[in-house]
Scaffold this active site. Structure first.
Site, PDB file in Angstrom:
ATOM      1  N   GLN A   1       2.396  -1.310  -1.657  1.00 20.47           N
ATOM      2  CA  GLN A   1       1.071  -1.049  -1.081  1.00 20.47           C
ATOM      3  C   GLN A   1       0.169  -2.282  -1.099  1.00 20.47           C
ATOM      4  O   GLN A   1      -0.808  -2.336  -0.360  1.00 20.47           O
ATOM      5  CB  GLN A   1       0.385   0.098  -1.820  1.00 20.47           C
ATOM      6  CG  GLN A   1       1.068   1.442  -1.634  1.00 20.47           C
ATOM      7  CD  GLN A   1       0.381   2.492  -2.462  1.00 20.47           C
ATOM      8  OE1 GLN A   1       0.739   2.712  -3.612  1.00 20.47           O
ATOM      9  NE2 GLN A   1      -0.615   3.143  -1.889  1.00 20.47           N
TER      10      GLN A   1
ATOM     11  N   CYS B   1      -3.436   9.321  -0.738  1.00 25.14           N
ATOM     12  CA  CYS B   1      -2.788   8.020  -0.911  1.00 25.14           C
ATOM     13  C   CYS B   1      -3.789   6.912  -0.601  1.00 25.14           C
ATOM     14  O   CYS B   1      -4.525   7.004   0.382  1.00 25.14           O
ATOM     15  CB  CYS B   1      -1.590   7.930   0.030  1.00 25.14           C
ATOM     16  SG  CYS B   1      -0.687   6.386  -0.083  1.00 25.14           S
TER      17      CYS B   1
END
Length: 168
Positions: A51, A92
């Site tokens: 990420q 998320c």
């Protein structure tokens, strides 16, 4: 420590398969520290290296209310221990502002290395099981939106693309 940039869906770099960490050294520990700072600032409860555009198998997590229980999983491996599934509403940091129900196995075994490179394993249930599965998906180039219908996923993608254009 540094706040790292979190990639947002539909950035194609989120689909990159993370490579195993070959040695837990100071550079990996620095990455872990930066990931914790980034996750806490966001704020979130879990973050995978993918990420933040680092394609190594590293996950940080803290499920406590007061940031008192930081957890590190290097080269995590999961084994599903039950066919029982449960549904959790997942969000998320790479899909900001969206929460959807996802079905996941209730109980998993985690094998990983800690911050110092020491191996450990544990049985996870509840939020820990959901979170480690979600973060390991990131390491494999998968996002929670991949569990949704094409219609829902496309709707989220269009909204985020519009936000990105407006911010540019």
């Amino acid at each position: 420590m540094a706040i790292l940039n979190i990639l947002e869906f539909p950035d194609p770099r989120l689909r990159t398969l993370a490579k195993p960490v070959t040695e837990v050294d100071d550079s990996i520990r620095q990455l872990v520290d930066d990931m914790f700072e980034t996750m806490y600032e966001a704020p979130g409860i879990g973050l995978a290296a993918t990420q933040v555009n680092v394609h190594k198998r590293v996950v940080v997590m803290d499920l406590s209310e007061d940031r008192s229980a930081p957890r590190v999983f290097i080269n995590p491996e999961l084994e599903t221990l039950t066919d029982d599934m449960d549904q959790y509403q997942e969000g998320c940091l790479s899909v900001p502002g969206f929460y959807e129900n996802v079905d996941r196995p209730v109980r998993v075994k985690i094998k990983a290395l800690d911050r110092d490179g020491k191996p450990f394993e544990e049985i996870a249930e509840g939020l820990l099981a959901v979170c480690i599965q979600h973060e390991c998906d990131h390491l494999n180039g998968k996002l929670f939106v991949d569990y949704l219908s094409t219609l829902k996923r496309d709707r989220i993608k269009k909204k985020l693309e519009k936000q990105h254009r407006q911010q540019a």
